[in-house]
Structure formats: structure tokens, C-alpha cells
Design an enzyme around this catalytic site. Structure first.
Site, mmCIF file in Angstrom:
data_model
loop_
_atom_site.group_PDB
_atom_site.id
_atom_site.type_symbol
_atom_site.label_atom_id
_atom_site.label_comp_id
_atom_site.label_asym_id
_atom_site.label_seq_id
_atom_site.Cartn_x
_atom_site.Cartn_y
_atom_site.Cartn_z
ATOM 1 N N ASP A 112 0.820 -1.223 0.000
ATOM 2 C CA ASP A 112 0.000 0.000 0.000
ATOM 3 C C ASP A 112 0.849 1.267 0.000
ATOM 4 O O ASP A 112 0.416 2.303 0.496
ATOM 5 C CB ASP A 112 -0.957 0.030 1.210
ATOM 6 N N HIS A 139 -3.849 -1.570 -6.997
ATOM 7 C CA HIS A 139 -3.026 -0.425 -7.371
ATOM 8 C C HIS A 139 -3.930 0.706 -7.850
ATOM 9 O O HIS A 139 -4.587 0.591 -8.879
ATOM 10 C CB HIS A 139 -2.017 -0.825 -8.444
#
Length: 432
Positions: free
Chosen positions: A14, A42
């Protein structure tokens, strides 16, 4: 001469890899996924429009880029079709620009059922998986019983193999986990309905990359998750099931390690983690809550809240070791705006009193570890959207410089917002 650059997460995932991959893809001909599956979310924001890619490489949004999915990726036919549909509905040409290795293991409904059954059985000791069948699919690969993309070429043989492996899974699901069996015919029909679409995109990824390298083409390898979640180098057992480190490029795409020119490690200006597992700098106070709020720290795939903490240079040093990181890209710098002070963890005080400069490997060895912090003055100015490093507040620059000093790795790129234009490239990985 072309360059081969690996972009990977240097923390627990992340970190903002999707944006950076998208930013750099205007320099490349190929973008390659080499590990993980559709558990990787993503997020890209371009001209205010948000796109979340889970399986297809982030380069798909650039018309000049060919996207490759290497053999190290576990591929869900359902997830692939859904993602392709979303992109094609926006006029993005996927089928002519996406190529897939026939050696990719398939994620099928019984993998998902097993993943969820196991997590449920573990209760409060659960790993914190995304429940998408990633781990069980990798298990099948290592056990040499898994079905692969290449099996879709022979539908009769595929049906027979599916029957055998589903019997194996259903026996466990029904008798041990006491959950419903997965229906064979439904599973078979769903896969065969899209088999021809998938096989039409099959290609020899290793040869394509080798030819591209010899032709002087730029290649970008897009990592998923983060270094500290690596199956071997991460905080085991609170890890993912693939090699998230740079070594995964060779095993997951068939690209020789000697040909990698630059490894770009993506780091947040602070740390986050999703799911269970050790997290030495985790904050349980108002500061942690404020970082989570300002950083919008919720998983792109699961929506789960992320745990937040100060920047952990000790964990980062382990990532530098395992990846041979050439330079960092620091993201979400603007999230730290407004704090009176900011902290960097520069050491771990172990239960025996020793000071560790590198993070332990096994999760059990993190028990009782205390962070040793350096405290720096914060900054009240707004850094959001700044694209000139000289316009950053002095205390911001001092924070960046201190992280470079502690880790011994230069920061090549700074990100001050989610859009691709809200970025400072201090040292272009493709120009080194």
C-alpha cells in the site's frame, strides 16, 4: 541502451506503487507483473479519474505500453474478465496489449472457498488474507497439482484434472471445515466460457523480455504487496504467499538478475500495515488516527482500515538488504503536514536489552520489541501538490535528508499527491 527497472514496495504494501508505475510508464515499452494476484490493489488517479487495477499491470493506461503477466502471478479468470470489462468499457484496448504466461497458476473457486474457510477457523489468530484464494493457489503450484493457464488449451484434459483436484478440495471443505462443497459443473462452465479469451493472450513472456532487452527497450517490473510481506523474507507467518522482493522478477518472469539495472523501493513517509502481524511503530493514539484520516488509509481491494505508525528505518534496512534498493520513492509526504513533531524509528530495543539495527525475520522474534525514536520538528506548511523540491518547507527537507542518512539510500522521487503530476523526480531511474 534500454533500462530494466523494478518498482516494488519496501514496507508492508500500500505504498503507492500504482501511481509511480503509471508515472514511469511513459518511458517504457513493457510493464510486467511477476508475482501476486488480484489481491493487489493499485490505485491510479489521472486527471481526477480514479482507476483501481488488481491484476492487469498499471501500464495498461498508456497506449504505447505492452503489459505482461509473468509465470509468478496467480491468475483468477473471473477477476481478469471483470477487470478487462471495466477497462474496455472505458475504451481502453486490453486484449491486443496484454500478454500472459501459460505457466501462470489459475485461481479457481475452490481456492477462494479454502482461503475463507481457513481464515474463519483461525478466528482471532487469522493471518488477515484478502480471502481471494491466493495462498491455496500457490500451495497447489508448489505441490505440483495446480491447474495453469496452459491447461486451458485442452478443454477435455482440463475437465478431467479439475474433477480430480476438486474432489481433493471438497473432501477437506466438507469433512474438516464443515462448509459447503464447490460445484464441479458450475466451476467448469465458468472457466471454459472464458478459456478462449485467455488463451488468445498467451505468449512466451521470458523470450519477449529477452528480445526486448537485446533491442534496447525499457522494461518496468511492477511489484505487488511489499517486502515485509515476502513469503521468505517477511514477518512469517503474517505474510503473503509469493516473493515480493526483487528476486521474484527472475523466478516470476524469467528475467535474469544480472540484467536488472535499478531497483526503486516505494516508501510512505510513515508506515502502514493491513491485517495481523508485528508492527513496531504502530500508533494507537490520536496521532495514528489523524494519519489514517489524512492518508485515507483503507485497502484499495478489501476496504479494510490500515494500521498506521511512524517511519520505521529498521524495517526499511531489511528491505534494502533483500532487494539491493538503488533509490527510494517517498509517497504521501503531504499526510505529515501539520504535525508538531515527526518521528523516525532508528533502532529496536530487543527484550534482552540489545539494540537491533535490522528487523527480525520471524514474527515471534518481534515480541516485546520497543522502537527507538529520533524526533524531528514537524512543519505546518501545506506540501500537497508541490512539484519543486526547493519549495518544500525546511523541516520537510530535513526529514527527508535524515531518512536518507539513516538508511544510506537516496530518495529519487517524491510524491505530494495522488495524481501523476503531483510528483518530483529528483533522479530518474531510467536515466541513471
Amino acid at each position: 541502451m534500454g533500462k530494466s527497472v523494478v518498482v516494488l514496495g519496501a514496507q508492508w504494501g500500500d505504498e503507492g506503487k500504482g501511481k509511480i508505475v503509471d508515472l514511469l510508464t511513459d518511458r517504457v515499452k513493457y510493464v510486467v507483473r511477476y508475482q501476486g494476484g488480484h489481491n493487489a490493489g493499485h490505485t491510479l488517479i489521472i486527471n481526477g479519474e480514479k482507476t483501481v487495477l488488481r491484476l492487469i499491470p498499471s501500464g495498461i493506461l498508456r497506449e504505447n505500453v505492452t503489459c505482461l503477466i509473468g509465470n509468478g502471478v496467480v491468475l483468477s479468470p473471473t477477476a481478469l474478465m471483470q477487470e478487462m470489462g471495466e477497462l474496455e468499457s472505458r475504451g481502453i484496448n486490453v486484449r491486443e496489449r496484454l500478454l500472459i504466461s501459460e505457466a501462470c497458476p489459475l485461481i479457481l473457486p475452490y481456492h477462494v472457498a479454502m482461503d475463507k474457510a481457513r481464515e474463519s477457523a483461525l478466528g482471532n489468530k487469522a493471518i488477515g488474507t484478502t480471502g481471494r484464494g491466493i495462498g491455496p493457489a500457490y500451495e497447489d503450484k508448489v505441490a505440483r497439482r495446480g491447474l495453469r493457464v496452459g491447461d486451458l488449451f485442452d478443454k477435455q484434459s482440463f475437465a478431467e484434472k479439475l474433477k480430480n483436484i476438486l474432489d481433493y478440495y471438497n473432501f477437506q471443505l466438507v469433512n474438516y471445515y464443515k462448509v459447503e462443497a464447490v460445484d464441479y459443473q458450475k466451476t467448469l462452465d465458468e472457466v471454459l466460457a472464458v478459456a478462449d479469451i485467455i488463451t488468445a493472450m498467451v505468449a512466451d513472456v521470458t523470450t519477449i523480455l529477452d528480445v526486448a532487452r537485446k533491442n534496447g527497450d525499457n522494461i518496468l517490473f511492477e511489484g505487488a504487496q511489499g517486502t515485509m510481506l515476502d513469503i521468505d523474507q517477511g514477518t512469517y507467518p503474517y505474510v503473503t504467499s509469493s516473493n515480493t522482493t526483487a528476486g521474484g522478477v527472475s523466478t516470476g518472469a524469467g528475467f535474469g538478475p544480472r540484467h536488472i539495472d535499478y531497483v526503486l523501493g516505494i516508501i510512505k513517509a510513515y508506515c502502514t500495515r493491513v491485517g495481523g502481524g508485528p508492527f513496531t511503530t504502530e500508533l494507537f493514539d490520536e496521532v495514528g488516527a489523524e494519519i489514517a484520516r489524512k492518508g485515507n488509509e483503507f485497502g484499495a481491494v478489501t476496504g479494510r482500515p490500515r494500521r498506521c505508525g511512524w517511519f520505521d528505518a529498521v524495517a526499511i534496512k531489511r528491505a534494502i538488504q533483500t532487494n539491493s534498493i538503488s533509490g527510494f520513492c517517498m509517497t504521501k509526504l503531504d499526510v505529515l503536514d501539520g504535525f508538531r513533531e515527526v518521528k523516525i524509528c532508528v533502532g529496536y530495543k530487543m527484550p534482552n536489552g540489545e539494540i537491533a539495527e535490522y528487523a527480525p525475520l520471524a514474527a515471534k522474534d518481534w515480541e516485546g520489541v520497543e522502537p527507538i525514536y529520533e524526533t524531528l520538528p514537524g512543519w505546518q506548511e501545506n506540501t500537497f501538490g508541490i512539484t519543486d523540491v526547493n519549495q518544500l518547507p525546511e523541516n520537510t527537507r530535513n526529514y527527508i535528508k535524515r531518512i536518507e542518512e539513516v538508511t544510506g539510500v537516496p530518495i529519487a522521487i517524491l510524491s505530494t499527491g495522488p495524481d501523476r503530476v503531483e510528483t518530483m523526480i529528483l533522479n530518474d531511474p531510467f536515466a541513471v
